[in-house]
Design an enzyme around this catalytic site. Structure first.
Site, short mmCIF file in Angstrom:
data_model
loop_
_atom_site.label_atom_id
_atom_site.label_comp_id
_atom_site.label_asym_id
_atom_site.label_seq_id
_atom_site.Cartn_x
_atom_site.Cartn_y
_atom_site.Cartn_z
N HIS A 69 -0.29 -7.79 8.61
CA HIS A 69 -0.43 -7.11 7.33
C HIS A 69 0.90 -6.47 6.94
CE1 HIS A 69 -1.29 -3.25 5.12
NE2 HIS A 69 -1.86 -4.12 4.31
N GLU A 79 2.85 -12.18 4.85
CA GLU A 79 2.38 -11.51 3.63
C GLU A 79 3.52 -10.73 3.00
OE1 GLU A 79 -1.15 -8.48 2.13
OE2 GLU A 79 -0.42 -8.29 4.20
#
Length: 392
Positions: A318, A338
């Site tokens: 993340h 990401e």
């Protein structure tokens, strides 16, 4: 060459952006009407800041070696995290050799078991751990990815998280992840609005561009299952973090019940190898998404990734900017990364932790070469005002 020891640890705090990416000015897409666990209460639906999502702020950890080298890292934690670092964790760091990262992690974790294990305590441990990796790499004059065994790919490719996947496609990203706007408490009308928004975005990006939904712990199993089935016709690639992090049983059922070919992902708010072991052994998800600034740092992410690799599960960390990039570049089971679109309208690429870091790399055309600068390759911006609320 004798290794220096650590002579000082400092914990600083910052408000407004930085690692606490929810700490933004009014009008930012990330503070829109987005589904959260608090969406069950009408008064907390319109703005995520209304229930205090940004109360912590950014925590900056500096570790200074006896030769004057300074390593640092940033995470979420603010004054609470600073207190933990200064008043408790510093004793396990100062006086140690810069190479003794495993010992320092072990002592920090076990000394805080009675009030830690997850949450802001693990954020603090993660921040210290990342600063130690930055310090060691600088002492050795190497990038962190070299300490991890070296890169397995020349460049990273990214999907974009933000309100405008259509613009992300134009910028060269491989996919776009939308925030889910309406939760179960908003009923059938909210579900229809969620699906209409997804259908509209699919019409903009075409059939082949990845689209994902970030549900941010806001759903229950029946709602998430129905959403997954109805979104399947719109080509949804994955459905992310639908349930509270501790509902392993719910995740296992959801994964069994979603349409064939749809991926279930989670782990952003999970921590330590033991938490991820539960996700993996109970077959809760297809992809785990640890945040290196929250899960226990780089030292723990290495262990988490090994557990996932043994089970054939991908690790797509993340956010976390450079702290993730150096790791992803070295792991075959992390094939892409990401990128959080932190421009207020998600209409341009800006550094994820802007304005706190200098030299923070950003993808160009959806791709990036991880720099070979020593450490994580970034510097603290001297123009950003920081506070040191506690000392030891």
């Amino acid at each position: 060459m004798s290794m220096p020891t650590i002579r000082a640890v400092r914990a600083l705090t910052v408000r407004g952006g930085g690692a606490d990416y929810h700490d933004q000015d009014a009008g930012h897409w990330i503070d829109d009407h987005i589904a959260t666990p608090m969406s069950r209460y009408p008064e907390y639906r319109q703005s995520r800041q209304s229930f205090g999502i940004n109360v912590l702020g950014t925590l900056v950890i500096e570790v200074e070696a006896s030769d004057g080298t300074v390593g640092f890292a940033v995470t979420t934690g603010g004054e609470i995290g600073a207190f933990i670092v200064e008043r408790h964790l510093a004793r396990f760091i100062e006086g140690q050799r810069v190479t003794d990262i495993e010992k320092m992690w072990d002592q920090m974790f076990h000394a805080t078991l009675y009030y830690g294990r997850k949450g802001v305590v693990l954020n603090a441990i993660s921040g210290v751990d990342l600063a130690l990796w930055d310090l060691l790499a600088k002492v050795r004059r190497e990038p962190v990815h070299q300490l991890l065994g070296g890169k397995v790919r020349d460049e990273l490719e990214f999907y974009a998280t933000g309100a405008r996947p259509d613009l992300a496609k134009e910028m060269g990203f491989i996919g776009g992840k939308l925030p889910l706007h309406h939760g179960p408490a908003e009923g059938e009308a909210g579900l229809r609005r969620n699906l209409d928004a997804l259908a509209d975005m699919r019409s903009r990006v075409g059939a082949d561009f990845w689209l994902m939904l970030d549900c941010w712990m806001s759903l229950d199993v029946p709602y998430a299952t129905r959403l997954a089935h109805e979104a399947h016709a719109l080509g949804l690639k994955w459905i992310e973090e639908c349930l509270p992090p501790d509902d392993y049983w719910g995740y296992a059922k959801l994964r069994r019940d979603v349409p064939r070919g749809m991926l279930v992902t989670t782990g952003e708010h999970e921590a330590t190898r033991w938490g991820f072991r539960m996700l993996l052994e109970m077959e809760c998800c297809d992809i785990i998404q640890p945040d290196v600034g929250w899960c226990g740092g780089l030292t723990e992410l290495i262990r988490i990734s090994a557990l996932a690799d043994a089970r054939g599960v991908l690790v797509i960390p993340h956010g976390s900017s450079v702290y993730s990039y150096h790791f992803v570049a070295t792991r075959h089971n992390s094939p892409f990364a990401e990128f959080l679109m932190m421009a207020p309208q998600a209409d341009r690429v800006v550094p994820m932790f802007d304005p706190l870091l200098l030299d923070e790399p950003v993808p160009v055309g959806g791709r990036m070469k991880v720099p070979d600068t020593p450490g994580f390759g970034v510097r603290l911006n001297p123009d950003v005002r920081m506070q040191r609320p506690y000392e030891h």
